[in-house]
Design an enzyme around this catalytic site. Sequence first.
Site, PDB file in Angstrom:
ATOM      1  N   ARG A 123       2.244  -6.277 -28.392  1.00 32.80           N
ATOM      2  CA  ARG A 123       3.229  -5.654 -27.474  1.00 32.80           C
ATOM      3  C   ARG A 123       3.033  -4.150 -27.337  1.00 32.80           C
ATOM      4  NH1 ARG A 123       6.703  -9.405 -30.027  1.00 32.80           N
ATOM      5  NH2 ARG A 123       6.970 -11.207 -28.681  1.00 32.80           N
ATOM      6  N   LYS A 145      -2.418   4.052 -15.655  1.00 30.58           N
ATOM      7  CA  LYS A 145      -2.602   2.791 -14.932  1.00 30.58           C
ATOM      8  C   LYS A 145      -3.680   1.998 -15.653  1.00 30.58           C
ATOM      9  CE  LYS A 145      -1.152   3.756 -10.206  1.00 30.58           C
ATOM     10  NZ  LYS A 145      -1.578   3.905  -8.802  1.00 30.58           N
ATOM     11  N   GLU A 187     -13.553  11.931  -5.626  1.00 34.29           N
ATOM     12  CA  GLU A 187     -12.163  12.001  -6.107  1.00 34.29           C
ATOM     13  C   GLU A 187     -11.750  13.456  -6.356  1.00 34.29           C
ATOM     14  OE1 GLU A 187      -9.975   9.532  -6.421  1.00 34.29           O
ATOM     15  OE2 GLU A 187     -11.120   7.679  -6.597  1.00 34.29           O
ATOM     16  N   LYS A 229      -3.391  15.923 -11.233  1.00 37.65           N
ATOM     17  CA  LYS A 229      -2.980  14.543 -11.500  1.00 37.65           C
ATOM     18  C   LYS A 229      -1.830  14.507 -12.500  1.00 37.65           C
ATOM     19  CE  LYS A 229      -3.941   9.880 -12.046  1.00 37.65           C
ATOM     20  NZ  LYS A 229      -4.835   8.766 -11.938  1.00 37.65           N
ATOM     21  N   GLU A 239       4.819   5.524  -9.570  1.00 39.82           N
ATOM     22  CA  GLU A 239       4.500   5.484  -8.140  1.00 39.82           C
ATOM     23  C   GLU A 239       5.661   4.995  -7.280  1.00 39.82           C
ATOM     24  OE1 GLU A 239       0.388   4.526  -7.342  1.00 39.82           O
ATOM     25  OE2 GLU A 239       0.895   3.952  -5.307  1.00 39.82           O
ATOM     26  N   ARG A 243       3.314   9.895  -6.281  1.00 42.46           N
ATOM     27  CA  ARG A 243       2.038   9.427  -6.835  1.00 42.46           C
ATOM     28  C   ARG A 243       1.174   8.739  -5.782  1.00 42.46           C
ATOM     29  NH1 ARG A 243       0.769   6.960 -12.849  1.00 42.46           N
ATOM     30  NH2 ARG A 243      -1.457   6.713 -12.505  1.00 42.46           N
ATOM     31  N   ASN A 247      -3.521   8.254  -3.377  1.00 46.58           N
ATOM     32  CA  ASN A 247      -4.247   7.239  -2.609  1.00 46.58           C
ATOM     33  C   ASN A 247      -4.792   7.779  -1.294  1.00 46.58           C
ATOM     34  OD1 ASN A 247      -3.769   5.237  -4.529  1.00 46.58           O
ATOM     35  ND2 ASN A 247      -1.743   4.823  -3.683  1.00 46.58           N
ATOM     36  N   HIS A 250      -7.656   6.067   0.384  1.00 45.54           N
ATOM     37  CA  HIS A 250      -7.871   4.784  -0.280  1.00 45.54           C
ATOM     38  C   HIS A 250      -7.599   3.566   0.606  1.00 45.54           C
ATOM     39  CE1 HIS A 250      -8.423   7.187  -3.814  1.00 45.54           C
ATOM     40  NE2 HIS A 250      -8.568   6.137  -4.593  1.00 45.54           N
ATOM     41  N   HIS A 254     -10.538   1.046   0.460  1.00 48.33           N
ATOM     42  CA  HIS A 254     -10.467  -0.317  -0.061  1.00 48.33           C
ATOM     43  C   HIS A 254     -10.977  -1.331   0.960  1.00 48.33           C
ATOM     44  CE1 HIS A 254      -7.358   0.953  -3.318  1.00 48.33           C
ATOM     45  NE2 HIS A 254      -8.604   1.127  -3.716  1.00 48.33           N
ATOM     46  N   HIS A 268     -17.076   3.196  -5.202  1.00 54.34           N
ATOM     47  CA  HIS A 268     -15.669   3.502  -4.940  1.00 54.34           C
ATOM     48  C   HIS A 268     -15.471   4.959  -4.506  1.00 54.34           C
ATOM     49  CE1 HIS A 268     -11.344   3.555  -5.171  1.00 54.34           C
ATOM     50  NE2 HIS A 268     -11.394   4.545  -6.045  1.00 54.34           N
TER      51      HIS A 268
HETATM   52  N1  GLY Z   1      -5.753   6.440  -9.190  1.00 54.83           N
HETATM   53  C1  GLY Z   1      -4.477   6.595  -8.623  1.00 54.83           C
HETATM   54  C2  GLY Z   1      -3.380   6.730  -9.624  1.00 54.83           C
HETATM   55  O1  GLY Z   1      -3.633   6.850 -10.790  1.00 54.83           O
HETATM   56  O2  GLY Z   1      -2.229   6.688  -9.252  1.00 54.83           O
END
Ligand code: GLY
Length: 372
Positions: A123, A145, A187, A229, A239, A243, A247, A250, A254, A268
């Site tokens: 957990r 993430k 990026e 970031k 998000e 946040r 993107n 993106h 994508h 990517h």
């Molecule tokens: N790569 C986008 C984020 O971490 O929100």
Amino acid sequence: MQIETVHVPLGDRAYDVRIGAGLLASAGAEVAPLLSRRKVAVLTDETVARHHLPGLEAGLAAAGIETAALALPAGEGTKGWTQLARATEWLLEQRTERDDLVIALGGGVIGDLAGFAAAILRRGVRFVQIPTTLLAQVDSSVGGKTGINTAQGKNLVGAFHQPALVLADIDLLSTLAPRDFLAGYGEVVKYGLLGDAAFFEWLELNGPALAAGDAGLRQYAVRRSVEMKAGIVTRDETEQGERALLNLGHTFAHALEAATGYGDRLLHGEAVAIGCGLAFDLSARLGLCAQELPGRIGAHLQAMGMKSRLSDIPGPLPEAQGLLALMAQDKKVRAGRIRFVLARGIGESFVAEDVPQEAVKALLDEALSARG
Ligand code: GLY
């Protein structure tokens, strides 16, 4: 250059991102304060293990820390149920306990998978990110993430699980193939475009020397990206709003990655760079930003030797309608509406939910016809 620290102040989940040269060699001293016993489990991939695992083991041993390591196959295919199960069961076999530390040594695939394994193991155990690619240093290792891909799509299964520490060793970037380095640079450019015009200008000036290997410039670019970031993640960890600006590019990226099979045809970060250009194209087309901005962004990407247009992608692409259909499958779609990050200027991005599909189609038709 000195090691620099960007703090991510998330309350009881706060952590430091340490940035600089030689961090692998001093990894033992860096992680020792987090350990309840002098033993760590390292998840990595076979390619990274060849280059960097001995250095990490030596760095940990210098502080009396014992290492067990599992090297998974390199590549996006690893980021799925099979290797997640393997990694998690291996961690249990190593008797990784609740107070122990898992180390993710690798790029985005390993960071996401190891972070998710740490999130679900007992957990939740703490983990340290040691990102070995530019893309992972400036983006995926920071912000918590974690997750895997499934047959239904990318990153559809996962958890928010913040690392306990991130060690971004700038030296590791020198083993990257130039194409992988530049993909990560896509990026970096994204950060300037989404929120810091002065940083974008700095990149226009310093990007070529940075790509050629200047360590000081590389460290500054990583630090500035991580600062941005960290700021965004601190204000909007899960998000709900801001946040989503990360993107930028993106939604297009994508779709292009899906159309090219998520492989070597288009990496990517390359797709993100092209996607950022298209997002500014769309913004200009909608009268939101100055008409000359897409050209300025394209000129910088071209000066860096990067792919900047749909015509730079080798092989066939679907027609505009096909790309739109791929965008509609993206997980950023809400109530059937495709979300785009658009811009009023360089560094002035915002999320738009109400973009007319005809405008996107017209832009794609034009960009595709330029492929000849
Ligand atoms: N790569 C986008 C984020 O971490 O929100």
